[in-house]
Design a protein around this motif. Structure first.
Motif, short mmCIF file in Angstrom:
data_model
loop_
_atom_site.label_atom_id
_atom_site.label_comp_id
_atom_site.label_asym_id
_atom_site.label_seq_id
_atom_site.Cartn_x
_atom_site.Cartn_y
_atom_site.Cartn_z
N ASN A 82 0.81 -1.22 0.00
CA ASN A 82 0.00 0.00 0.00
C ASN A 82 0.85 1.27 0.00
O ASN A 82 0.40 2.32 -0.46
N ASN A 103 0.53 -10.56 -6.80
CA ASN A 103 0.65 -11.65 -5.83
C ASN A 103 1.42 -12.78 -6.51
O ASN A 103 1.75 -12.68 -7.70
N SER A 117 1.34 -12.38 -0.78
CA SER A 117 0.87 -11.02 -1.07
C SER A 117 1.34 -10.10 0.04
O SER A 117 1.83 -10.55 1.08
N ASP A 120 -2.17 -5.92 2.73
CA ASP A 120 -3.04 -4.77 3.00
C ASP A 120 -4.47 -5.01 2.53
O ASP A 120 -5.39 -4.29 2.95
N GLU A 121 -4.68 -6.04 1.70
CA GLU A 121 -6.04 -6.37 1.26
C GLU A 121 -6.93 -6.82 2.41
O GLU A 121 -8.16 -6.85 2.29
N SER A 189 -7.95 -16.92 3.86
CA SER A 189 -7.65 -16.69 2.44
C SER A 189 -6.84 -17.84 1.86
O SER A 189 -7.08 -18.26 0.72
#
Length: 272
Positions: A82, A103, A117, A120-121, A189
C-alpha cells in the motif's frame, strides 16, 4: 562468506524514510545468496516521500544491490504494497530484471504451496476504518521516532536493539486483537486459495501460526525488527532476526513446538 538460501522474503523496508534500518538490510543482502528473492511490498515508501523524503546513500545502495542480484541470476519478484502501490500498475511486466506482480504462488522444495501477497487487502476485512488507519499511521510514525531516540540512548550504554513497537504490540490488548484478526483473515484466504500456507508482511510483526494444517508466515519488517523469512534448500522455513548484536546470519531454532517472536524470544507455536 555468504549463506545460500532457496528463497528469501522481505517486506516493509520503507526506503525513503528515516525509519528504514538500511544499514542492517544492506549488510544482510550482501551476506546471502538466494535462488529467489521476494520483495513483499512497502519496499519504497512513496506515500511518506510525498511529505518528506529521506533517501540517503545506503538506500540507493540497497536498490543497486537488488538490481545486481537480479543481473547475476537471482529471480527477483516484487509485489507492491500500500505504500508503494504506484508500482501495481506495472504488474505483469519485468523492469530491470525484476518481475512485478500483484501476488504470487511459491512452491517450497518439499512440495508445499504458499500464496504470497503484501497483506493490505485484509485491512477492510478486519474492519479497520479509514479514520483509524489515518490515526494509526500518525501514531506509528511517532512511535518509530521514539524508537529511534530510545535505541540511540541504548547504543550509548552498549545495549542491544529493542523495539518499542514490538513491545506495545505484545502488551496492548487492542494491538494483539488486531494481529490475531489479521492472521485469521490470511489463514482463511489460504484455505480459499487451496494452498498450504500464506506469506505476507504489512503489519510489521514477524510470526508463524498454524491452524487446520494451514501455515501463516509473516516476514516482519526492516524499520522496527529487521526480520526476513527464509527457505532452506530442504524447504524448511525460518525467520531471521538481523539485530545489531550480532550482525551475522543466525536463524532462530524452529521445531514442531517453537516459533519466533520479533524480540528474539521463542514462543510456543507450531512451526515448520
Amino acid at each position: 562468506m555468504q549463506t545460500t538460501f532457496r528463497s528469501v522474503f522481505i517486506s516493509d523496508v520503507h526506503l525513503g524514510t528515516k525509519a528504514c534500518q538500511a544499514d542492517h538490510l544492506l549488510d544482510f543482502l550482501q551476506k546471502i545468496t538466494t535462488e529467489t528473492l521476494y520483495l513483499v511490498g512497502d519496499i519504497i515508501d512513496l506515500q511518506e516521500m510525498k511529505n518528506r523524503a529521506h533517501f540517503v546513500d545506503t538506500h540507493t545502495r540497497i536498490i543497486e544491490q537488488v538490481l545486481d542480484m537480479a543481473r547475476t541470476g537471482t529471480k527477483v519478484i516484487y509485489i507492491p504494497g500500500n505504500h508503494d502501490a504506484f508500482f501495481r500498475q506495472f504488474a505483469g511486466q519485468t523492469l530491470s530484471g525484476i518481475d512485478i506482480r500483484l501476488n504470487a504462488r511459491h512452491t517450497t522444495s518439499d512440495g508445499r504451496t504458499f500464496y504470497v501477497s503484501h497483506g493490505d487487502e485484509f485491512d477492510q476485512m478486519i474492519k479497520i476504518s479509514p479514520l483509524m488507519l489515518a490515526i494509526g499511521d500518525r501514531a506509528h510514525g511517532l512511535m518509530l521516532s521514539l524508537n529511534q531516540w530510545i535505541n540511540g540512548v541504548r547504543r550509548l550504554f552498549g545495549l542491544p536493539y529493542w523495539s518499542l513497537a514490538g513491545y506495545l504490540k505484545t502488551h496492548i490488548n487492542k494491538a494483539k486483537e488486531f494481529i490475531e484478526r489479521f492472521e485469521t483473515a490470511a489463514l482463511k484466504s489460504a484455505k480459499n486459495h487451496q494452498v498450504d500456507g500464506y506469506i505476507c508482511g504489512h503489519i510489521h510483526y514477524a510470526s508463524f501460526r498454524i491452524k487446520d494444517d494451514v501455515l501463516y508466515c509473516n516476514d516482519g519488517d526492516w524499520v522496527e525488527h529487521c526480520t526476513a523469512l527464509t527457505e532452506a534448500p530442504s524447504g524448511q522455513l525460518n525467520l531471521i532476526h538481523w539485530s545489531e548484536q550480532p550482525r551475522h546470519l543466525a536463524t532462530e531454532p524452529l521445531n514442531d513446538n517453537w516459533g519466533f517472536t520479533p524480540n528474539g524470544s521463542p514462543t510456543p507455536s507450531k512451526a515448520t
